[in-house]
Scaffold this motif. Structure first.
Motif, PDB file in Angstrom:
ATOM      1  N   ASP A 279       0.836  -1.202   0.000  1.00  0.00           N
ATOM      2  CA  ASP A 279       0.000   0.000   0.000  1.00  0.00           C
ATOM      3  C   ASP A 279       0.869   1.250   0.000  1.00  0.00           C
ATOM      4  O   ASP A 279       0.600   2.226   0.710  1.00  0.00           O
ATOM      5  N   GLY A 280       1.947   1.237  -0.787  1.00  0.00           N
ATOM      6  CA  GLY A 280       2.895   2.339  -0.782  1.00  0.00           C
ATOM      7  C   GLY A 280       2.752   3.225  -1.996  1.00  0.00           C
ATOM      8  O   GLY A 280       1.883   3.025  -2.859  1.00  0.00           O
ATOM      9  N   LEU A 281       3.610   4.225  -2.051  1.00  0.00           N
ATOM     10  CA  LEU A 281       3.672   5.113  -3.202  1.00  0.00           C
ATOM     11  C   LEU A 281       4.641   4.521  -4.216  1.00  0.00           C
ATOM     12  O   LEU A 281       5.830   4.362  -3.928  1.00  0.00           O
ATOM     13  N   GLY A 282       4.145   4.180  -5.384  1.00  0.00           N
ATOM     14  CA  GLY A 282       5.014   3.747  -6.464  1.00  0.00           C
ATOM     15  C   GLY A 282       5.416   4.956  -7.295  1.00  0.00           C
ATOM     16  O   GLY A 282       4.626   5.897  -7.473  1.00  0.00           O
ATOM     17  N   TYR A 283       6.645   4.965  -7.780  1.00  0.00           N
ATOM     18  CA  TYR A 283       7.083   6.110  -8.581  1.00  0.00           C
ATOM     19  C   TYR A 283       8.055   5.671  -9.666  1.00  0.00           C
ATOM     20  O   TYR A 283       8.702   4.629  -9.589  1.00  0.00           O
ATOM     21  N   ARG A 284       8.135   6.505 -10.686  1.00  0.00           N
ATOM     22  CA  ARG A 284       9.101   6.332 -11.776  1.00  0.00           C
ATOM     23  C   ARG A 284       9.563   7.714 -12.199  1.00  0.00           C
ATOM     24  O   ARG A 284       8.742   8.589 -12.482  1.00  0.00           O
ATOM     25  N   PHE A 285      10.882   7.924 -12.230  1.00  0.00           N
ATOM     26  CA  PHE A 285      11.414   9.205 -12.685  1.00  0.00           C
ATOM     27  C   PHE A 285      12.195   9.011 -13.968  1.00  0.00           C
ATOM     28  O   PHE A 285      13.075   8.148 -14.050  1.00  0.00           O
TER      29      PHE A 285
ATOM     30  N   SER B  18      10.732   2.732  -8.056  1.00  0.00           N
ATOM     31  CA  SER B  18      10.660   1.970  -6.819  1.00  0.00           C
ATOM     32  C   SER B  18       9.387   2.347  -6.072  1.00  0.00           C
ATOM     33  O   SER B  18       8.465   2.925  -6.661  1.00  0.00           O
ATOM     34  N   THR B  19       9.340   2.036  -4.782  1.00  0.00           N
ATOM     35  CA  THR B  19       8.206   2.389  -3.934  1.00  0.00           C
ATOM     36  C   THR B  19       8.721   2.901  -2.590  1.00  0.00           C
ATOM     37  O   THR B  19       9.856   2.616  -2.200  1.00  0.00           O
ATOM     38  N   LEU B  20       7.891   3.658  -1.902  1.00  0.00           N
ATOM     39  CA  LEU B  20       8.164   4.035  -0.527  1.00  0.00           C
ATOM     40  C   LEU B  20       6.851   4.001   0.250  1.00  0.00           C
ATOM     41  O   LEU B  20       5.771   4.067  -0.324  1.00  0.00           O
ATOM     42  N   SER B  21       6.947   3.900   1.555  1.00  0.00           N
ATOM     43  CA  SER B  21       5.775   3.722   2.394  1.00  0.00           C
ATOM     44  C   SER B  21       4.914   4.979   2.421  1.00  0.00           C
ATOM     45  O   SER B  21       5.417   6.074   2.679  1.00  0.00           O
ATOM     46  N   SER B  22       3.614   4.813   2.150  1.00  0.00           N
ATOM     47  CA  SER B  22       2.701   5.955   2.222  1.00  0.00           C
ATOM     48  C   SER B  22       2.484   6.397   3.654  1.00  0.00           C
ATOM     49  O   SER B  22       2.258   7.579   3.925  1.00  0.00           O
ATOM     50  N   LYS B  23       2.547   5.470   4.602  1.00  0.00           N
ATOM     51  CA  LYS B  23       2.287   5.797   6.004  1.00  0.00           C
ATOM     52  C   LYS B  23       3.523   6.334   6.710  1.00  0.00           C
ATOM     53  O   LYS B  23       3.467   7.316   7.440  1.00  0.00           O
ATOM     54  N   LYS B  24       4.666   5.673   6.499  1.00  0.00           N
ATOM     55  CA  LYS B  24       5.882   6.050   7.208  1.00  0.00           C
ATOM     56  C   LYS B  24       6.762   7.013   6.422  1.00  0.00           C
ATOM     57  O   LYS B  24       7.685   7.607   6.979  1.00  0.00           O
ATOM     58  N   GLY B  25       6.499   7.154   5.120  1.00  0.00           N
ATOM     59  CA  GLY B  25       7.397   7.934   4.293  1.00  0.00           C
ATOM     60  C   GLY B  25       8.627   7.117   3.935  1.00  0.00           C
ATOM     61  O   GLY B  25       8.639   5.895   4.069  1.00  0.00           O
ATOM     62  N   GLY B  26       9.655   7.783   3.500  1.00  0.00           N
ATOM     63  CA  GLY B  26      10.869   7.065   3.116  1.00  0.00           C
ATOM     64  C   GLY B  26      11.769   7.942   2.288  1.00  0.00           C
ATOM     65  O   GLY B  26      11.658   9.177   2.296  1.00  0.00           O
ATOM     66  N   LYS B  27      12.663   7.310   1.565  1.00  0.00           N
ATOM     67  CA  LYS B  27      13.675   8.041   0.804  1.00  0.00           C
ATOM     68  C   LYS B  27      13.550   7.722  -0.684  1.00  0.00           C
ATOM     69  O   LYS B  27      13.642   6.568  -1.095  1.00  0.00           O
TER      70      LYS B  27
END
Length: 450
Positions: free
Chosen positions: A303-309, A326-335
């Motif tokens: 259930d995270g944020l998927g992204y592509r740059f 990659s992905t990062l956590s929608s709840k906890k955030g990330g890098k």
């Protein structure tokens, strides 16, 4: 202001030799018949996993083998000081690697790999922020301690290199139009200001306007990078953030060109229909696209944020090069990370996801040159490029941005990465479930609510 000292610790050129026994045990699967992998651990840093190629025991590791990085650890001066302090009162610092045969991961909750053995490489990071140091390069025995019959051999290269970076910190959430400070130790110096606004998407087909105007006056070429098709349902659109230098001149921007829309029958932005941002840089008196960020909400347990740059060379969408996905956590955030020399989700490929040379040059227009690091006209996108730490949903997020000095030749270079970090942070909100209400600063009166 000078950049901050960082150290890049890499583990690479992995290989495994295990001789075939004349009478192999039936329960043993030889590495040549099965994949191998290893788990790499440095103190309290996140565990990293990498595939280990097998080579026949009679072969030698090729001398001219190009570097192949399996894991990377990024160490700030504070990290190095902490590790050095711990080693005074406990065991000396070392890199620990566990080698397994079989596939990585778990099946029905049971780890599928079989431990072959462990290796440990001592590390002394003193002075590595100013000079490179190779801690190990070659073969090392691997097997259970005290087993004299263990003849498995593991090849690896472990080295540390200086990797100086500029560090920027938002003084508030991007939607609140904050200042951005450059950080070095305890010194904070303002370098940019941000202006958040809503772009009038109805102006998409207007002619380009002068650079002095905000990006909310859309350019005619925006349609080639975004989607203007009719949509039904809930959407978030028209967000824009402009980065100014201290003189008030716009030096970078991020503009939402494809709305973030809930998929039919759901309240989430799907991977098949992501929203997107253009990262813009000034050039020839107008805004020019430099990169494109796509974002969506992953399904399942993550259930995270998927992204592509993607990097956009010469304003050509068809030639876009993927630098990070990659992905990062929608709840906890990330890098969010662009690192073209590791297995951490940053890897160059073209728009068809075919690998390309990570050292392919990307042009950096001649500009103010305030920072003066990196050869003009080319900045080589290789190694660590940048990272941006963001918070999760509902938390006060003040993104912290790190940019390698080799990728900053001028103020506009640094500003582009700051704009990209702001777009990543805002994508956390843009990808929130549509059943959740956004804060007032993000409430666009033109958004459709059903």
């Amino acid at each position: 202001m000078d950049p901050c000292p960082f150290v890049r610790l890499t583990v690479g050129n992995l290989s495994l030799k295990v001789p075939v026994a004349s009478k192999p045990a039936r329960s043993v699967v030889h590495p040549s018949w099965s994949p191998c992998f290893c788990k790499i651990k440095l103190n309290n840093f996140p565990l990293q996993t990498a595939v280990v190629p097998y080579i026949p025991s009679e072969n030698h590791f090729p001398d001219n083998q190009p570097p192949s990085i399996a894991a990377t650890f990024h160490l700030s001066k504070a990290d190095i000081d902490k590790l050095a302090a711990k080693s005074i009162f406990s065991a000396k610092l070392s890199l620990k690697i566990a080698v397994y045969t079989g596939r990585s991961g778990a099946t029905c909750g049971v780890n599928s790999g079989r431990l072959l053995g462990r290796v440990s490489v001592p590390l002394d990071l003193t002075g590595t922020d100013s000079r490179a140091c190779v801690f190990h390069n070659g073969w090392i025995s691997v097997g259970k301690e005290g087993n004299k019959n263990s003849s498995a051999r593991f090849h690896l290269n472990v080295k540390a290199e200086p990797d100086r970076r500029f560090v920027f910190q938002f003084d508030g959430e991007p939607e609140c139009s904050p200042q951005v400070f450059q950080i070095r130790g305890n010194i904070r110096q303002p370098v940019f200001t941000c202006k958040f606004s809503f772009r009038n998407t109805g102006d998409r087909n207007q002619r380009s306007r002068p650079l002095q105007s905000e990006p909310s006056s859309s350019r005619s070429w925006l349609s080639s990078f975004g989607s203007d098709r009719e949509r039904s349902g809930k959407e978030r659109k028209g967000w824009s953030i402009t980065v100014h230098d201290l003189s008030g001149s716009p030096v970078a921007a991020a503009s939402m060109v494809t709305p973030f829309v809930a998929s039919p029958g759901s309240d989430r932005v799907s991977r098949s229909n992501p929203g997107s941002w253009l990262i813009l840089r000034p050039g020839d008196g107008t805004w020019k696209p430099w990169g494109r960020l796509e974002a969506w909400r992953e399904r399942g347990s993550s259930d995270g944020l998927g992204y592509r740059f993607e990097l956009i060379p010469d304003m050509s969408a068809s030639a876009a090069i993927v630098l990070a996905e990659s992905t990062l956590s929608s709840k906890k955030g990330g890098k969010f990370v662009i690192d073209l020399g590791s297995n951490s989700g940053g890897g160059a490929s073209n728009w068809r996801n075919k690998p390309v040379n990570a050292t392919s040059p990307a042009c950096s227009p001649r500009s103010s040159g305030d920072y003066g690091y990196g050869p003009w006209p080319f900045c080589l996108y290789r190694g660590f490029v940048m990272s941006a730490r963001v918070e999760g949903e509902g938390k006060c997020s003040k993104p912290c941005v790190e940019v390698s000095v080799q990728h900053v030749n001028c103020t506009e270079d640094a500003a582009a990465y700051v704009a990209l970090a702001a777009a990543v942070d805002l994508s956390i909100d843009a990808c929130r479930l549509f059943s959740q209400r956004l804060r007032k600063e993000l409430s666009n009166p033109h958004d459709i609510v059903v």
